[in-house]
Each structure stands twice: as structure tokens, then as C-alpha cells.
Scaffold this active site. Sequence first.
Site, PDB file in Angstrom:
ATOM      1  CB  CYS A   2      -0.952   0.018   1.188  1.00  0.00           C
ATOM      2  SG  CYS A   2      -2.122  -1.344   1.255  1.00  0.00           S
ATOM      3  NE  ARG A  27       4.708   1.669   0.212  1.00  0.00           N
ATOM      4  CZ  ARG A  27       5.483   1.807   1.283  1.00  0.00           C
ATOM      5  NH1 ARG A  27       6.691   2.330   1.147  1.00  0.00           N
ATOM      6  NH2 ARG A  27       5.067   1.436   2.469  1.00  0.00           N
ATOM      7  CD1 TRP A  73      -0.154  -6.182  -2.660  1.00  0.00           C
ATOM      8  CD2 TRP A  73      -0.636  -6.824  -0.568  1.00  0.00           C
ATOM      9  NE1 TRP A  73       0.274  -7.481  -2.498  1.00  0.00           N
ATOM     10  CE2 TRP A  73      -0.007  -7.894  -1.224  1.00  0.00           C
ATOM     11  CE3 TRP A  73      -1.034  -6.988   0.760  1.00  0.00           C
ATOM     12  CZ2 TRP A  73       0.242  -9.104  -0.611  1.00  0.00           C
ATOM     13  CZ3 TRP A  73      -0.791  -8.198   1.382  1.00  0.00           C
ATOM     14  CH2 TRP A  73      -0.149  -9.241   0.698  1.00  0.00           C
ATOM     15  CG  ASN A  98      -0.463   2.406   3.690  1.00  0.00           C
ATOM     16  OD1 ASN A  98      -1.371   2.368   2.879  1.00  0.00           O
ATOM     17  ND2 ASN A  98       0.724   2.938   3.424  1.00  0.00           N
ATOM     18  N   GLY A  99      -1.967  -0.691   6.581  1.00  0.00           N
ATOM     19  CA  GLY A  99      -1.893  -1.502   7.784  1.00  0.00           C
ATOM     20  C   GLY A  99      -3.108  -2.399   7.938  1.00  0.00           C
ATOM     21  CD  GLU A 482      17.623 -13.950  -2.637  1.00  0.00           C
ATOM     22  OE1 GLU A 482      17.379 -12.932  -3.311  1.00  0.00           O
ATOM     23  OE2 GLU A 482      16.954 -14.268  -1.633  1.00  0.00           O
ATOM     24  CE  LYS A 486      15.568 -11.738  -5.373  1.00  0.00           C
ATOM     25  NZ  LYS A 486      14.888 -12.120  -4.134  1.00  0.00           N
ATOM     26  CD  GLU A 489      10.866 -12.741  -4.298  1.00  0.00           C
ATOM     27  OE1 GLU A 489      10.533 -12.070  -3.316  1.00  0.00           O
ATOM     28  OE2 GLU A 489      11.972 -12.612  -4.858  1.00  0.00           O
ATOM     29  CG  HIS A 505      18.619 -37.571   4.122  1.00  0.00           C
ATOM     30  ND1 HIS A 505      18.730 -38.808   4.717  1.00  0.00           N
ATOM     31  CD2 HIS A 505      19.870 -37.031   4.141  1.00  0.00           C
ATOM     32  CE1 HIS A 505      19.977 -39.012   5.089  1.00  0.00           C
ATOM     33  NE2 HIS A 505      20.698 -37.941   4.753  1.00  0.00           N
ATOM     34  CE  LYS A 604      12.210  -3.371  -2.772  1.00  0.00           C
ATOM     35  NZ  LYS A 604      13.091  -4.444  -3.278  1.00  0.00           N
TER      36      LYS A 604
END
Length: 609
Positions: A2, A27, A73, A98-99, A482, A486, A489, A505, A604
Site C-alpha cells: 500500500c 510497493r 494491496w 495502510n496496515g 535465494e 527469486k 517470486e 533424504h 515491496k
Amino acid sequence: MCGIVGAISHRNVVPILIEGLSRLEYRGYDSAGIALLAGDIKRVRAVGRVAELQQKAAAENLSGTVGIGHTRWATHGGVTESNAHPHVSGGDIAVVHNGIIENHEEQRARLKELGYVFESQTDTEVIAHLIHHYCEQGGDLFQAVRQAVAELTGAYAIAVISLRQPDIMVCARQGCPLLIGLGDDENFIASDVSAVLSATRRVIYMEDGDVAELRQGSVTLLDSRGQPTERKIHLSTVSLASLELGPYTHFMQKEIHEQPRALTDTIEAVIDDSAFSAALFGQDAADVFARADSILILAAGTSYYAGLTAKYWLESIARIPANVEIASEYRYRASVANPRQLIITISQSGETLDTMEALKHAKSLGQELTLAICNVQESAIPRASRLVFYTRAGAEIGVASTKAFTTQLTGLFVLAATLAKQRGVLAPEQEQKFLDALRYLPGSVQHALNLEPQIREWARLFADKHNALFLGRGVHYPIALEGALKLKEISYIHAEAYPAGELKHGPLALVDRDMPVVVIAPNDALLEKVKSNMQEVSARGGELFVFADLDSHFTASEGVHVIRTPRHVGALSPILHTVPVQLLAYHTALLKGNDVDKPRNLAKSVTVE
């Protein structure tokens, strides 16, 4: 997540709001809207991009000198225009938020009993009606906002305008970032400085519990105790050029290629001093480090993987016990506090709510030795920490972190070497070797970037896959994590990462020709072990994609693809091997036609739980 922008001015603020919202697109959001005071409340909302909102605003010829805007968002309620902000109550009050309001259901039931009708599924509409209710009780807007937020549980940053007092704007903050921009006979609010840079560089960062009243020529600020307060005015150094694409197609591409410069800027002070000094982390860092007998790293997402890498460095180089925890898990378990433990928080934005709350929890347990590794100056987490190391990555716009991650790794390596020196376990000749390695690092990363054409060809073999496996050992296992993150995402390919020794395993059951296996295989002490793990994949018909060093002695063959990164760079190898996995994810996503900078469902700056 947001974004908020607002302006109270002597001029038409619509262009300011639209440009500000455009700056906040990175964001992550799914809808946007603006509201203005112009005789009555003029409101325009749109599902989709800010460009669609801009077209609707232009079609309605909107104009006004007081306004608020928002990129949403979705949390409470689906992606619909009725759920988009701003929300209006009584026809005369508009709110952006926001929140997450945790007690919204309780407040919603109460407000319905008072006769309020809800038009959305959002928790935000509760705020609008609550403020309206207190205005109806005879309070002015500033007092009504203070009364309303006192009844809210959760995290919020809000901005409110009202026809009842069209010459003011009121904003409040608890747990979510919000700043005030100071102009000439005009003032602004925003959740990120990038939203107001075209109008001003003078900003005040609000603290938790603050409520502010903005007029064209003044700002009145009360703290969490209701006392008048003055916050420090900061002059932002963020460059507008850093917020532009320039010759690149995507911000992620730009930021991947900016890594040599970002690394150079981050290590500049170390190289200039030709020494690892505690002073890099704060005035009393030497004392804090001397008192610390262990380390706990708290972080989320990509920053958590930076912490996992740092654990290897801290224990092998500085010989100090280190643990790493996911911030959102740490604060909800019964941990055993150690007041001599150094608490390290890692966050690109410095506003990550999970990490901020984890830091607060650690401090509430009496753990006062705190250090923030952060990319945004004067953000919340550094302000709440005793020591700070700022990475110098510059503005990072792409949702999938790239240069922020490699500069975090660099800062954490500098920390490990600094602690080792202070603890007397870093010999002068080893210090010099580490300094030389840092000097050469930006050049080595540039050589890794030159592998892009080869990696682009690999991406063609990934684009039609549905799953992928990443393997690494030792300090390179977090880089495998990582790499998998990526790919997930931005390409939406399901990917997992394992320590290579764990392959037999369980994960080996998944290996076949349709499951590409990416291996991080530098020429280190574990190389022969990794080769054995690769044989396990080949024996099951799996296809291997190996990132090796020039001297790793791998040979490409049927089912084994090899790309050699520059020479092995010792302890800094994880930073170097990050670049190829970033490029692999980027080019795979491009081939799939995805929105690389704004991947679906992600944001973001994650400022909600």
C-alpha cells in the site's frame, strides 16, 4: 505494501497525487484512488494501475487544493473498486489507510448499531465511520482522529480530510511508515519519501503514536502521550534519477546491473580506512561489541537468507555463536533472553513490520544490544536500534530484492571481520586479505554480469517448467535458497532449495527430466561432496545446471550444463554466486511474459502481518 500520498496547497494537487502514487507503484498494489475537497468530496478509484486512475481523473477534470491518494494491496476484501481507498463516511470525511486493524470486526458491529452502513469489506471503512462518529459528537477533525485511533488495535498509517474543516489534513501513525513533507506554503504526507521528492526534500518522519495536523503554512504534531512535540527535519538525499528506468527495460534489470556500484559505495568507508573498524557501526559500537557474547539475527524473506549466510561468517571468522530466526516466528515463541546477546535486524526498507515488532519484543525482554543493517536512512528500525550499518544500494524499486541483498551480505561480512578483529581472532595478514577481496569484489561481480548471454540461454530451458530444485552446501546453501525464492517470486515456477547433502533424504524422489536442478558449486572445501550429490541427480536422469568457478573442473555433457563464474573469491563467494541466480530468474520471467517488477500477490515493503 500500500502507499499513501496527500497534499494541502495553494495549487491544484491532482498532478502531485498522481505522480506520488506512480512513485509508490513499486510497493505492490492492485487498485488506486484519490479524493479531493472541491465543494464536496470528489473521489475517483480504479482497479489496476495508476495510469488507469490518471485517465479517469483527467476525464472528470478533477481539481482541488486539498487531497489524499492511495495504492491498495488487498487484505480485507477482494480487488474491487468498492474496496479501493479512499473510503468516505457521511459524505464529508475521506480516509486512506495502510496496515491492518485487528479489532475491526468488533468496531464494525458497534458502528452498525449506531446506524452506519458499510459499502466495503475493508477494515479501513471502520476508521472513516469512527472518525465521523466523533466529529458528530462535537469534536473537531484533529480531536476526532485522536479519539478514533485510541480505539484501534493493530498497525496503521492514516490520512484524513473533511469538508467540515477544508483547510486542514490530519494524519496518524502506529506501526506503519508515514512522513510529512515540508514545502513553501504547502505541505505533504506520504508513506515513502519518493512520493514527495518532486515537491520537497525536507521531511519529518513520524513516530509511533504521533498525530499531526497539516495546514498550508504549518504542521502541529502531538506524540503518543498527547504532548506537543517537534521532530527532526531531514533533508532527503534520494536521487530522482535513481527512481527512473533510464536505458533499462525493468527496474529489476537496472538494479541487478547496479550492483558493482552499490557494492563499491557500501564498502567505501572500509576501503578508505584500510581497516575494519567498530566505528563503522556507531559511536559506541566498540563497547557494544565487547559486551556481546553471542548474536541473534532477526529478518524476513530475502533478508533472512542474508542472515543465514552471515551465521557461517560470524562463527567461522569471528568465532562467536550466532543464530538466525524468522522475525514473524520469533516474537510469538517463549524465547530465553540473554542481555549480552547482540540482536541484529536486517531490512531493506527499515519498515518491515514483522522485523520491527521482533526488535521491539527483544528489547522488551531486556536485550538492549541492537544493530540494524538497513538500506533506508532514518527509517523506523534504525531509529529503534542502538547501532546502525547503512548499506548504500540506493533506491530499490523492483519488488524482488537484488542489490539490497548483495549489499546486506557485504555489510554482514564487514561485521564478521570487524568482530573478529576486536575479539583478537583476526590476524593482520588475514585482515589484509579480506580487504583485498572487498576491493576486487565489484569487479568480480561485473564479470559475473557478463555471463548474462549464457544465462539467458539457460532461461529458455526453464520457461516451460513447473518445478525446479536448487542445491548448495555450507555458506552457499542460503544462496540456493535465494535462487529458489527469486525464481518463485517473478517466474511463478515452484522452486525449492536444499542443502545438497539432504538430496538423498527425500527430494531425490522428485528428480526426473522435467525437474531442472540448479547447483551452486564453487571450488571450496565441499566441492567433492557436491560432485557426489550431482552424480545422484544424473543417475536418476535429472538435468543439472551448474554454477561453478573457473577452476572447479566441471565438464559440460549430456544433461549437465555448466556456467563458470569468475575465479573463486574466497569467503565472499556467496555474494558473487548470487548474481547468476538473479539473472536466471529475471530472464525466465521475461520469457514467460510476467510483470517482472510487480509480481502478483507480492509487495515491496511488507508493513502488515
